[in-house]
Design a protein around this motif. Structure first.
Motif, short mmCIF file in Angstrom:
data_model
loop_
_atom_site.label_atom_id
_atom_site.label_comp_id
_atom_site.label_asym_id
_atom_site.label_seq_id
_atom_site.Cartn_x
_atom_site.Cartn_y
_atom_site.Cartn_z
N TYR A 66 10.82 5.10 -7.40
CA TYR A 66 11.46 4.41 -8.71
C TYR A 66 10.54 3.80 -9.72
O TYR A 66 10.58 4.02 -10.80
CB TYR A 66 12.53 3.54 -8.12
CG TYR A 66 13.30 2.77 -9.25
CD1 TYR A 66 14.17 3.60 -10.12
CD2 TYR A 66 13.08 1.48 -9.59
CE1 TYR A 66 14.82 2.92 -11.13
CE2 TYR A 66 13.65 0.88 -10.56
CZ TYR A 66 14.56 1.48 -11.45
OH TYR A 66 15.20 0.81 -12.54
N VAL A 67 9.64 3.02 -9.08
CA VAL A 67 8.63 2.17 -9.92
C VAL A 67 7.65 3.08 -10.51
O VAL A 67 7.68 3.09 -11.79
CB VAL A 67 8.01 1.16 -8.90
CG1 VAL A 67 6.72 0.54 -9.79
CG2 VAL A 67 9.09 -0.05 -8.57
N ARG A 68 7.24 4.30 -10.00
CA ARG A 68 6.50 5.23 -10.57
C ARG A 68 7.02 5.92 -11.76
O ARG A 68 6.61 6.16 -12.55
CB ARG A 68 5.90 6.18 -9.47
CG ARG A 68 4.89 7.03 -10.02
CD ARG A 68 4.35 8.09 -8.83
NE ARG A 68 4.31 7.61 -7.73
CZ ARG A 68 4.68 8.24 -6.57
NH1 ARG A 68 4.96 9.53 -6.69
NH2 ARG A 68 4.63 7.41 -5.39
N HIS A 69 8.30 6.41 -11.53
CA HIS A 69 9.10 6.97 -12.50
C HIS A 69 9.40 5.95 -13.53
O HIS A 69 9.23 6.58 -14.90
CB HIS A 69 10.52 7.46 -11.94
CG HIS A 69 11.52 7.97 -12.76
ND1 HIS A 69 11.27 9.46 -13.41
CD2 HIS A 69 12.36 7.78 -13.44
CE1 HIS A 69 12.26 9.67 -14.34
NE2 HIS A 69 12.86 8.66 -14.23
N ARG A 70 9.65 4.93 -13.21
CA ARG A 70 9.86 3.96 -14.59
C ARG A 70 8.85 3.71 -15.44
O ARG A 70 8.81 3.64 -16.51
CB ARG A 70 10.49 2.64 -13.85
CG ARG A 70 11.79 2.61 -13.28
CD ARG A 70 13.02 2.59 -14.31
NE ARG A 70 12.85 1.42 -15.29
CZ ARG A 70 14.00 1.07 -15.95
NH1 ARG A 70 14.76 1.88 -16.18
NH2 ARG A 70 13.58 -0.18 -16.54
N ARG A 83 0.73 -1.32 -0.20
CA ARG A 83 -0.08 -0.01 0.18
C ARG A 83 0.82 1.25 -0.07
O ARG A 83 1.18 1.88 1.08
CB ARG A 83 -0.95 0.16 1.34
CG ARG A 83 -1.80 -1.24 1.35
CD ARG A 83 -3.18 -1.02 1.74
NE ARG A 83 -3.53 0.44 1.65
CZ ARG A 83 -4.80 1.02 1.82
NH1 ARG A 83 -5.70 0.05 2.33
NH2 ARG A 83 -5.22 2.12 1.86
N PRO A 84 1.32 1.77 -1.16
CA PRO A 84 2.38 2.58 -1.32
C PRO A 84 1.90 3.92 -0.67
O PRO A 84 2.61 4.82 -0.20
CB PRO A 84 2.68 2.71 -2.86
CG PRO A 84 2.12 1.39 -3.29
CD PRO A 84 1.19 1.02 -2.42
N LYS A 85 0.64 4.40 -0.78
CA LYS A 85 0.04 5.77 -0.41
C LYS A 85 0.08 5.92 1.07
O LYS A 85 -0.23 6.75 1.54
CB LYS A 85 -1.38 5.91 -1.05
CG LYS A 85 -1.26 5.97 -2.50
CD LYS A 85 -2.62 6.28 -3.12
CE LYS A 85 -2.46 6.44 -4.49
NZ LYS A 85 -3.91 6.42 -5.01
N SER A 86 0.14 4.70 1.75
CA SER A 86 0.06 4.66 3.38
C SER A 86 1.43 4.32 4.15
O SER A 86 1.40 3.95 5.07
CB SER A 86 -0.96 3.43 3.79
OG SER A 86 -2.31 3.71 2.95
N ILE A 87 2.58 4.70 3.32
CA ILE A 87 3.86 4.39 4.04
C ILE A 87 4.04 5.25 5.23
O ILE A 87 4.29 4.81 6.22
CB ILE A 87 5.02 4.91 3.04
CG1 ILE A 87 4.98 3.74 1.58
CG2 ILE A 87 6.26 4.75 3.69
CD1 ILE A 87 5.80 4.09 0.53
N ALA A 88 3.32 6.70 5.60
CA ALA A 88 3.81 7.26 6.67
C ALA A 88 3.12 6.65 7.81
O ALA A 88 3.47 6.38 8.91
CB ALA A 88 3.33 8.76 6.31
#
Length: 116
Positions: free
Chosen positions: A108-112, A54-59
């Motif tokens: 990195y994944v988003r950029h790629r 869940r990348p949006k919940s890292i914090a």
């Protein structure tokens, strides 16, 4: 898939609680401080796994893991375990590192994927 992600994180957290609260007899030849490496690694893996799922919940996961580690350290004496400040530090640094790696990986994944 949503429940699988949740179950994965809960299973990791439960595993951490089990090994933190119940006496596990390690070999007597264990190097001094190696338990701190285990604390650090456990919380790094917990937060990094949650961050990837869940990348949006890292914090949220990072702060939650720090609070979770704090709670475990505070209740350890009720399980005939000793709480230690250095365990708390290792837990927190592991969680923060897992969050930082998670941010880096997701960027990195988003950029790629945007570059493709």
């Amino acid at each position: 898939m949503k429940y699988f992600k949740f179950l994965t994180v809960v299973t990791l957290a439960a595993t951490i609680a089990f090994f933190s609260l119940y006496s596990v007899h390690l070999p007597t030849a264990t190097p001094a401080g190696s338990d701190k490496v285990a604390h650090f690694t456990a919380y790094l893996v917990l937060v990094l796994t949650a961050a990837i799922l869940r990348p949006k919940s890292i914090a949220f996961y990072t702060v939650s893991a720090i609070l979770y580690g704090t709670l475990i350290e505070l209740i350890q004496p009720t399980f005939s375990r000793q709480n230690e400040l250095l365990d708390f530090v290792a837990n927190s640094l592991g969680a923060i590192s897992g969050g930082a790696i998670g941010v880096t990986v997701t960027r990195y994944v988003r950029h790629r994927t945007q570059a493709s």
